[in-house]
Design a protein around this motif. Structure first.
Motif, PDB file in Angstrom:
ATOM      1  N   PHE A 121       7.699  -2.749  -9.558  1.00 39.91           N
ATOM      2  CA  PHE A 121       7.270  -3.480 -10.244  1.00 39.91           C
ATOM      3  C   PHE A 121       5.808  -3.599 -11.355  1.00 39.91           C
ATOM      4  N   ALA A 122       6.726  -2.825 -12.856  1.00 41.47           N
ATOM      5  CA  ALA A 122       5.817  -2.357 -13.618  1.00 41.47           C
ATOM      6  C   ALA A 122       5.360  -3.586 -14.612  1.00 41.47           C
ATOM      7  N   LEU A 123       3.868  -3.695 -13.984  1.00 38.84           N
ATOM      8  CA  LEU A 123       3.163  -4.885 -14.978  1.00 38.84           C
ATOM      9  C   LEU A 123       1.557  -4.189 -15.806  1.00 38.84           C
ATOM     10  N   SER A 124       0.643  -3.117 -14.575  1.00 39.60           N
ATOM     11  CA  SER A 124      -0.114  -2.565 -15.330  1.00 39.60           C
ATOM     12  C   SER A 124      -0.319  -2.263 -16.220  1.00 39.60           C
ATOM     13  N   GLU A 125      -1.121  -2.191 -16.735  1.00 36.72           N
ATOM     14  CA  GLU A 125      -1.525  -0.549 -18.101  1.00 36.72           C
ATOM     15  C   GLU A 125      -2.409  -0.296 -18.382  1.00 36.72           C
ATOM     16  N   PRO A 126      -2.408   1.225 -18.557  1.00 40.90           N
ATOM     17  CA  PRO A 126      -4.191   2.035 -18.626  1.00 40.90           C
ATOM     18  C   PRO A 126      -5.431   0.679 -19.078  1.00 40.90           C
ATOM     19  N   ASP A 127      -5.053  -0.098 -19.778  1.00 42.74           N
ATOM     20  CA  ASP A 127      -5.878  -1.044 -20.783  1.00 42.74           C
ATOM     21  C   ASP A 127      -6.023  -2.536 -20.157  1.00 42.74           C
ATOM     22  N   VAL A 128      -4.814  -2.937 -19.299  1.00 39.07           N
ATOM     23  CA  VAL A 128      -4.194  -3.727 -18.989  1.00 39.07           C
ATOM     24  C   VAL A 128      -4.090  -4.226 -17.434  1.00 39.07           C
ATOM     25  N   GLY A 129      -4.481  -4.968 -16.663  1.00 39.41           N
ATOM     26  CA  GLY A 129      -4.789  -5.450 -15.788  1.00 39.41           C
ATOM     27  C   GLY A 129      -4.824  -6.925 -15.602  1.00 39.41           C
ATOM     28  N   SER A 130      -5.761  -7.452 -14.781  1.00 37.73           N
ATOM     29  CA  SER A 130      -5.595  -8.717 -14.429  1.00 37.73           C
ATOM     30  C   SER A 130      -5.204 -10.140 -15.984  1.00 37.73           C
ATOM     31  N   ASP A 131      -5.195  -9.266 -16.971  1.00 37.34           N
ATOM     32  CA  ASP A 131      -4.958 -10.580 -18.625  1.00 37.34           C
ATOM     33  C   ASP A 131      -3.386 -10.184 -19.225  1.00 37.34           C
ATOM     34  N   ALA A 132      -2.698 -10.624 -18.411  1.00 35.71           N
ATOM     35  CA  ALA A 132      -0.964  -9.700 -17.656  1.00 35.71           C
ATOM     36  C   ALA A 132      -0.882 -10.520 -19.223  1.00 35.71           C
ATOM     37  N   LYS A 133      -1.767 -11.937 -20.223  1.00 33.02           N
ATOM     38  CA  LYS A 133      -0.662 -11.760 -20.879  1.00 33.02           C
ATOM     39  C   LYS A 133      -0.728 -11.224 -21.927  1.00 33.02           C
ATOM     40  N   ASN A 134      -2.063 -10.159 -22.041  1.00 38.62           N
ATOM     41  CA  ASN A 134      -2.085  -9.427 -23.538  1.00 38.62           C
ATOM     42  C   ASN A 134      -1.429  -7.888 -23.083  1.00 38.62           C
ATOM     43  N   VAL A 135      -0.159  -7.815 -22.331  1.00 39.73           N
ATOM     44  CA  VAL A 135       0.143  -6.485 -22.512  1.00 39.73           C
ATOM     45  C   VAL A 135       0.560  -5.336 -22.932  1.00 39.73           C
ATOM     46  N   GLN A 136      -0.069  -4.390 -23.377  1.00 34.97           N
ATOM     47  CA  GLN A 136       0.886  -3.553 -24.415  1.00 34.97           C
ATOM     48  C   GLN A 136       1.753  -2.965 -25.242  1.00 34.97           C
ATOM     49  N   THR A 137       3.133  -2.746 -23.646  1.00 34.26           N
ATOM     50  CA  THR A 137       4.149  -2.370 -23.733  1.00 34.26           C
ATOM     51  C   THR A 137       4.686  -3.499 -24.641  1.00 34.26           C
ATOM     52  N   ARG A 138       5.805  -2.727 -25.540  1.00 31.76           N
ATOM     53  CA  ARG A 138       6.469  -3.588 -26.437  1.00 31.76           C
ATOM     54  C   ARG A 138       8.661  -3.667 -25.982  1.00 31.76           C
ATOM     55  N   TYR A 139       8.604  -4.566 -26.600  1.00 38.90           N
ATOM     56  CA  TYR A 139      10.037  -4.638 -27.006  1.00 38.90           C
ATOM     57  C   TYR A 139      10.671  -5.284 -28.516  1.00 38.90           C
ATOM     58  N   PHE A 140      11.686  -4.197 -28.532  1.00 43.85           N
ATOM     59  CA  PHE A 140      12.154  -5.182 -30.406  1.00 43.85           C
ATOM     60  C   PHE A 140      13.530  -5.045 -29.922  1.00 43.85           C
ATOM     61  N   ARG A 141      13.902  -5.823 -30.669  1.00 42.55           N
ATOM     62  CA  ARG A 141      15.095  -5.663 -31.209  1.00 42.55           C
ATOM     63  C   ARG A 141      16.220  -5.863 -31.910  1.00 42.55           C
TER      64      ARG A 141
END
Length: 391
Positions: A121-141
């Motif tokens: 399950f890939a949720l956590s990021e270098p600068d995002v843990g509990s603040d999951a609403k602000n994930v920095q991984t982006r997607y584009f259509r």
């Protein structure tokens, strides 16, 4: 055969498996910092990788109470093996079962349960843990396809996973995607030298313009990645971690009881000293309380009680705190030997700390529980503030 009888038989089988296959490998797993593929295959052959998942996909279909007990049995012997259950089975398997389309479930659940594919399950990021609403991984259509770009970190099983549930954002619209390791642009880097979770195959997972199709790869609906997928997955994970806390605490208690009955100081077994008895007495009480909370949460989950989620949060918060306290006491009872890797309490002490961080830190749990308490226990009919003036 009634379901309870069937589940008891499964637990008896698990207990034997743990004794014969997992416990003898626990030290080797810790030292090598990896889960043996052979052990994973043996667990898969027993259906353990789908312990709580439906039989139609190859699972054992344990209800929440028995799945919790299953988790405790595994976790007492080896935290890394329990992590496999928590992540692969709960976070990934149960989330796919809950939110996947019929095609997604038919495609992935049998492969996950059989061990053909390992999930993360890939949720956590270098600068995002509990603040999951602000994930920095982006997607584009891009037409009928999506492009994912970003970096995830602290991903358990990330270095061996074949399948990732990836949480990404598009201008605040958070969506969950099913991403396969062999897709172009997916790469992983193992994370070593950790305080705990050394054999959990922690990794950074890099998504370098990974192209995926809309039809087969969105989990749930676009924009439902946080409110539905993340919230559900973390709830499944918290329940598993609650039982993991009980597992570590119980193993630590077992170890300190055994040691105190053998170790002599001042001509007496140390369990005869009142202060040691105090430590053991408090530990027994706390474990019984933690297990009771977990059992209550399990019953509520089994009955689809609307407050099962908050009860799970309470159980996770309490059992993780108890695990830290009792493993620390176990080290204290062992004295200098408790600081040696030759004794299991040293490992239990390290592993317990992680439970206060993963699936929501203890501080986040406190806030959630506090908000619940402020609503639940506010009685407008009693004026507690001015009551003394009327006496």
């Amino acid at each position: 055969m009634q379901k309870s009888e069937y589940q008891e038989i499964v637990l008896q089988d698990v207990e034997t498996f743990v004794k014969e296959e997992i416990r003898p490998l626990s030290s080797l797993i810790e030292e090598s910092e990896e889960l043996p593929k052979n052990l994973i295959n043996k667990m898969a052959a027993k259906g353990y990788l789908g312990a709580c998942l439906p039989k139609e996909y190859g699972g054992l279909e344990l209800d929440p109470v028995y799945y919790g007990k299953f988790t405790e049995l595994i976790g007492k012997a080896c935290s890394a093996t329990r992590t496999l259950v928590t992540v692969h089975t709960s976070l990934v398997g149960q989330t796919l079962l809950r939110w996947g389309t019929r095609k997604q479930k038919e495609k992935w659940l049998p492969k996950l349960i059989s061990g053909e594919k390992i999930g993360a399950f890939a949720l956590s990021e270098p600068d995002v843990g509990s603040d999951a609403k602000n994930v920095q991984t982006r997607y584009f259509r891009d037409g009928n396809k999506y492009i994912i770009r970003g970096l995830k970190k602290w991903i358990s099983l990330g270095d061996i996973a074949d399948l990732f549930i990836v949480i990404a954002s598009n201008n605040g619209l958070i969506t969950a995607f099913i991403v396969e390791r062999d897709m172009i642009g997916v790469s992983t880097k193992p994370i070593k030298r950790m305080l705990a979770g050394r054999a959990s195959h922690l990794a950074q997972v890099h998504f370098d313009d990974v192209i995926i199709s809309e039809e087969s790869s969105i989990l749930g609906r676009e924009g439902g990645g946080f409110d539905y997928i993340v919230s559900t997955a973390l709830d499944y994970g918290r329940y598993s971690i609650a039982w993991a806390g009980v597992a570590l605490a119980q193993e630590a208690l077992d170890a300190m009881v055994a040691y105190s009955r053998k170790r002599e100081q001042f001509g007496k077994k140390i369990h005869q000293f009142q202060l040691i008895q105090g430590i053991i007495g408090d530990s027994v009480t706390k474990i019984h309380a933690a297990r009771s909370l977990c059992l209550k949460a399990g019953e509520m989950r089994k009955n689809s009680d609307e407050e099962a989620g908050i009860e799970t949060t309470i159980a996770k918060y309490f059992s993780s705190k108890v695990a830290s306290q009792i493993t620390a006491e176990a080290v204290q009872v062992h004295g200098g030997y408790g600081c040696s890797s030759l004794y299991p309490v040293e490992r239990l002490f390290r592993e317990s700390k992680v439970l206060e961080i993963i699936e929501g830190t203890s501080q986040i749990q406190q806030i959630i529980i506090s908000n619940y308490g402020l609503r639940k226990y506010y009685n407008k009919d009693i004026d507690y503030v001015n009551h003394h003036q009327k006496i």
